[in-house]
Design an enzyme around this catalytic site. Sequence first.
Site, short mmCIF file in Angstrom:
data_model
loop_
_atom_site.label_atom_id
_atom_site.label_comp_id
_atom_site.label_asym_id
_atom_site.label_seq_id
_atom_site.Cartn_x
_atom_site.Cartn_y
_atom_site.Cartn_z
N TYR A 17 48.50 6.40 -19.88
CA TYR A 17 49.22 5.66 -20.91
C TYR A 17 50.67 5.39 -20.52
CZ TYR A 17 45.83 5.89 -24.78
OH TYR A 17 44.75 5.72 -25.59
N LYS B 192 37.95 14.76 -14.65
CA LYS B 192 37.05 13.99 -13.79
C LYS B 192 37.36 14.39 -12.35
CE LYS B 192 33.92 10.77 -13.05
NZ LYS B 192 32.49 10.97 -13.43
N ASP C 265 32.35 12.66 -18.36
CA ASP C 265 31.12 11.93 -18.69
C ASP C 265 30.07 12.87 -19.28
OD1 ASP C 265 31.01 13.12 -16.19
OD2 ASP C 265 29.88 11.52 -15.21
C1 IPM Z 1 44.89 6.94 -31.19
C2 IPM Z 1 44.95 5.44 -31.09
C3 IPM Z 1 46.16 5.05 -30.26
C4 IPM Z 1 45.96 5.62 -28.86
C5 IPM Z 1 46.46 3.55 -30.20
C6 IPM Z 1 46.57 2.94 -31.59
C7 IPM Z 1 47.69 3.27 -29.39
O1 IPM Z 1 43.76 4.94 -30.55
O2 IPM Z 1 45.86 7.53 -31.71
O3 IPM Z 1 43.89 7.53 -30.76
O4 IPM Z 1 45.30 5.00 -28.02
O5 IPM Z 1 46.48 6.71 -28.60
#
Ligand code: IPM
Length: 354
Positions: free
Chosen positions: A141, A188, A221
């Site tokens: 992320y 993984k 998985d």
């Molecule tokens: C979550 C959501 C968020 C994420 C999105 C809305 C950015 O899916 O809190 O799980 O991917 O973390």
Amino acid sequence: MEARFALLPGDGIGPEIVAEARRVLEAVAGRFGHAFTFDVQPMGGAAIDEFGDPLPQSTLAACRAADALLLGAVGGPRWDDPTAKTRPEAGLLRIRKDLGLYANLRPVQPHRALIDASPLRRDVVEGTDILFVRELTGGIYFGPDGVDEDGSRAFSTMEYTTAEIARIVRVAADAATARRGKLTSVDKANVLEVSRHWRRVAADVVAAEYPGLEYEVVLVDAMAMHLLSRPRDFDVVVTGNMFGDILTDEASMLPGSLGMLPSASLGDPGPGLFEPVHGSAPDIAGRGVANPLATILAAAMALRHALGLSAEAEAVERAVASVIERGLRTADIAAGGPFVSTAEMGAAVAAQLG
Ligand code: IPM
Ligand code: MG
């Protein structure tokens, strides 16, 4: 005690469900003699419309000044334009990162009276009680990413440092120690170097600091499969940001409705962020039919984790359990039967608190 909540209603059903959580917190304050104040701030799509920014400076400042943040949900089709400069979700990712909220706790515990709402058989789901601990400010992320100038290639990168892995494993191991003493780390490692690092660091932390835990590692998985075939076998599950995102959506179906699941995002120091796991459900927004219980249970997590008020948190959780046992249902958990509105459900929980 005195405590200040920053309320971030956000988009879609967010304002409706946060209003009910506020009503329940006010009932808690009345019953236990606390003084809670509420600072309502724009975030997500609503803030893009008003400020051109899903997380305006004024909202972030109010969050920093609060003891706990209660979020509804962000996003919706109105802001889904892929060419837009910013998206509502970017506000959520920034708040996590800026406040250092690295530990995301997502408990999954199907309520006894609702088990027949699960798409899985009762004998598979009954007795499930899992706490997911998802790393929230690292991994793919937040790793280096980009798109080549000619648009012919794009990349996102999964990185984890030893320190990032060790601190999230400690959060999970502490939780497991306080629960049934079992920790499962999901990775993984048969493919990804970053997962092999995760596995080494996690094993070292557990061996050195938590020798009494029952510890296992599972590939992501396989975990997706085990969650559906033997969910009862898991106690605390720790994993990285994206694997945790995917597995918790999968696990959210075990109790039958996303409408019941709260989540807490914690860092240290500073206020934690508490929110339902579900999204903004734009299709039902404004109709008064959304289920406010996940947000109310998130408020209970705020009482416990941000304010240290565990008796109050348990009182809210018991109030939710008792309205469910009395047969009160919002549409999502009514299985076609009679149901009450968002506000009626919130009022029933508040009344139960006395
Ligand atoms: C979550 C959501 C968020 C994420 C999105 C809305 C950015 O899916 O809190 O799980 O991917 O973390
Ligand atoms: Mg998700």
